[in-house]
Design a protein around this motif. Sequence first.
Motif, PDB file in Angstrom:
ATOM      1  N   ALA B 147       0.850  -1.196   0.000  1.00 38.17           N
ATOM      2  CA  ALA B 147       0.000   0.000   0.000  1.00 38.17           C
ATOM      3  C   ALA B 147       0.887   1.248   0.000  1.00 38.17           C
ATOM      4  CB  ALA B 147      -0.937  -0.010   1.202  1.00 38.17           C
ATOM      5  N   MET B 148       2.026   1.158   0.684  1.00 34.47           N
ATOM      6  CA  MET B 148       3.002   2.268   0.657  1.00 34.47           C
ATOM      7  C   MET B 148       3.468   2.515  -0.787  1.00 34.47           C
ATOM      8  SD  MET B 148       3.870   3.563   3.706  1.00 34.47           S
ATOM      9  CE  MET B 148       3.972   3.152   5.465  1.00 34.47           C
ATOM     10  N   ARG B 151       0.592   4.135  -2.863  1.00 31.73           N
ATOM     11  CA  ARG B 151       0.400   5.570  -2.611  1.00 31.73           C
ATOM     12  C   ARG B 151       1.457   6.391  -3.350  1.00 31.73           C
ATOM     13  NH1 ARG B 151      -3.687   7.671   0.036  1.00 31.73           N
ATOM     14  NH2 ARG B 151      -3.265   6.419   1.885  1.00 31.73           N
ATOM     15  N   TRP B 197     -12.266  -0.314   3.607  1.00 33.94           N
ATOM     16  CA  TRP B 197     -10.836  -0.061   3.587  1.00 33.94           C
ATOM     17  C   TRP B 197     -10.102  -1.155   4.338  1.00 33.94           C
ATOM     18  CZ3 TRP B 197      -8.973   3.119   0.256  1.00 33.94           C
ATOM     19  CH2 TRP B 197      -9.615   4.315  -0.066  1.00 33.94           C
ATOM     20  N   ILE B 198      -8.968  -1.536   3.815  1.00 36.80           N
ATOM     21  CA  ILE B 198      -8.050  -2.411   4.554  1.00 36.80           C
ATOM     22  C   ILE B 198      -6.870  -1.542   4.997  1.00 36.80           C
ATOM     23  CG2 ILE B 198      -6.669  -4.512   4.502  1.00 36.80           C
ATOM     24  CD1 ILE B 198      -9.680  -5.024   4.186  1.00 36.80           C
ATOM     25  N   TYR B 199      -6.026  -1.187   4.027  1.00 38.64           N
ATOM     26  CA  TYR B 199      -4.947  -0.234   4.275  1.00 38.64           C
ATOM     27  C   TYR B 199      -5.049   0.802   3.163  1.00 38.64           C
ATOM     28  CZ  TYR B 199      -3.196  -4.576   6.415  1.00 38.64           C
ATOM     29  OH  TYR B 199      -3.075  -5.752   7.101  1.00 38.64           O
ATOM     30  N   ASP B 200      -5.726   1.909   3.420  1.00 37.00           N
ATOM     31  CA  ASP B 200      -5.869   2.953   2.397  1.00 37.00           C
ATOM     32  C   ASP B 200      -4.478   3.290   1.864  1.00 37.00           C
ATOM     33  OD1 ASP B 200      -6.352   5.260   0.965  1.00 37.00           O
ATOM     34  OD2 ASP B 200      -7.329   6.337   2.608  1.00 37.00           O
ATOM     35  N   PRO B 201      -4.210   3.152   0.564  1.00 33.26           N
ATOM     36  CA  PRO B 201      -5.124   3.103  -0.578  1.00 33.26           C
ATOM     37  C   PRO B 201      -5.739   1.754  -0.962  1.00 33.26           C
ATOM     38  CG  PRO B 201      -2.864   3.109  -1.342  1.00 33.26           C
ATOM     39  CD  PRO B 201      -2.804   3.223   0.153  1.00 33.26           C
TER      40      PRO B 201
END
Lengths: 140, 378
Positions: B147-148, B151, B197-201
């Motif tokens: 997710a990092m 983003r 959401w799980i880990y936005d994004p």
Amino acid sequence: MTAKLNPPQPEPSLDSLPYWESLKAGVFALQRCTACREWQFPPLDTCRHCAGSLSLQTVSGRGTIYTFIINHRPSAPGFDELLPYPVALVAPEEAPHLHIPGRIVGAANEDIAIGRSVMAEVVDHPGGEWKVPVFRIIAT
Amino acid sequence: MAANDPMVVGIGRSPYSRNSGRTTASLAVEACRSAIADAGMDLSEVDGIVEFNVGDSVGSLNVAYALGLPGLRMPVDIQNGGNVVTLAVALACMAVQSGKCKSVLVYRSLNSRSGQRIGTYTGNLNIGGDDQYGAPHGYMAPGQWFAMYCRRYMHEFGTTYEDLGRIAITTRAHAGKNEAAIMREPITMEQYLASRWIYDPFRLFDCALEADGACAILVTSRARARNLQQVPVQMLDEETFMGRHPDSWEDMGHLFSARAAPPLWERTGLKPADMDFACIYDCFTFTTIGVIEDYGFCEKGGAGEYYASGKATYGGDCVINPHGGLLSEAYIHGMNHHFEAVLQLRHQAGERQVKDAKVALVTAGTGPFGGGLIYARA
């Protein structure tokens, strides 16, 4: 699962222990090579660029948000009450190619953005003796 | 064309489910027996096994024993995840090519839903190694790492949530024609955007479908493949590039694939336009975006449009993940991509068959580590 859980505790190796001991003393410091002057993270035994010896050097704590996420799902114990909580990878100003993971504190999740300036704070880590760096957004 | 060219001659799998009620050994043995039977080969010809695991599976020697083999000339157990699938296949192929082995099984067996599930815990944790820096911040699951990347990628190339959604929607539509897929109901953009959401994004529909199951392929030489019962599928070439922990990768706008793709295209003389379909490792929707852009199926930032304009599906440029991928078929850690690629290249994929499929790209991994290989109908 009714008992309140603590967040994960770091389990340092011989190579990373000085980094954690420095934090425990309230000082955010990163490894720097005494020969080629390159910065490193995570801690290693010797410099990955020149095999030179490394020393911990205090850094300003200033950096920018390289990227970040908002955690809506618990993935580690001890964070249920903080959901949804932000974690960023921060590029320290002294070594912007490095990425230091840490929570962003004191900001609304909507105000977090890539490129924003942050300052590190060394705070007590619940459940043990360790301290960790967290990051607070500052004016540029 | 050489007598020792490596060929996939058999594919096998267990049922994919959310709760197998079986051991990883039982699942692996079923998949391996099925691959051997599919090839029409005698079990005694298998003298090598390559498998990969993250401490959640049965080892090659136990599988060999359970299959009834006295032992192996080459047991390889790789302690790593979906980033090594193409490398595992390449090792099997190298063993056949060099003459080290006659026939090699490659399998992955896991109970990733009912057993050891990513990002779950039952009590307090002490974390050493690479995750000692992130775990104290509640940051230690692969979905969080990538997710990092996502983003950062959105920041650099303008990728949107809707772009991610298009991957989820198209992949699910493909799974609708796959009776082995766990999730087959179509989803709309509205449903995608409304998913939790799980880990936005990342939302729920951006994440791989954790599942229980095993999948295996059997590799042997071109010479031996001639007298077996299936159309052989040749592994033309493979390229892997692996960096260390995802946080250490300096440029998250370019994944492993920015390094692994150019040598593969150069050595094979092939290009994305030559691929009839592709099985892209899709642990997250974002992985597909970053990887197909790095491999050159479209410009950086162009994957959303590539999907929106139908280029990634039937009638377009290259059908991506005709089986529904890890997102909708099952998270068999990318081994299921090889099953599908071989099935398609043998023209046995039924109503989801890609017409006249001859050449395909299969990838593994995301972030700083992964690889890709090319299969061709022999």
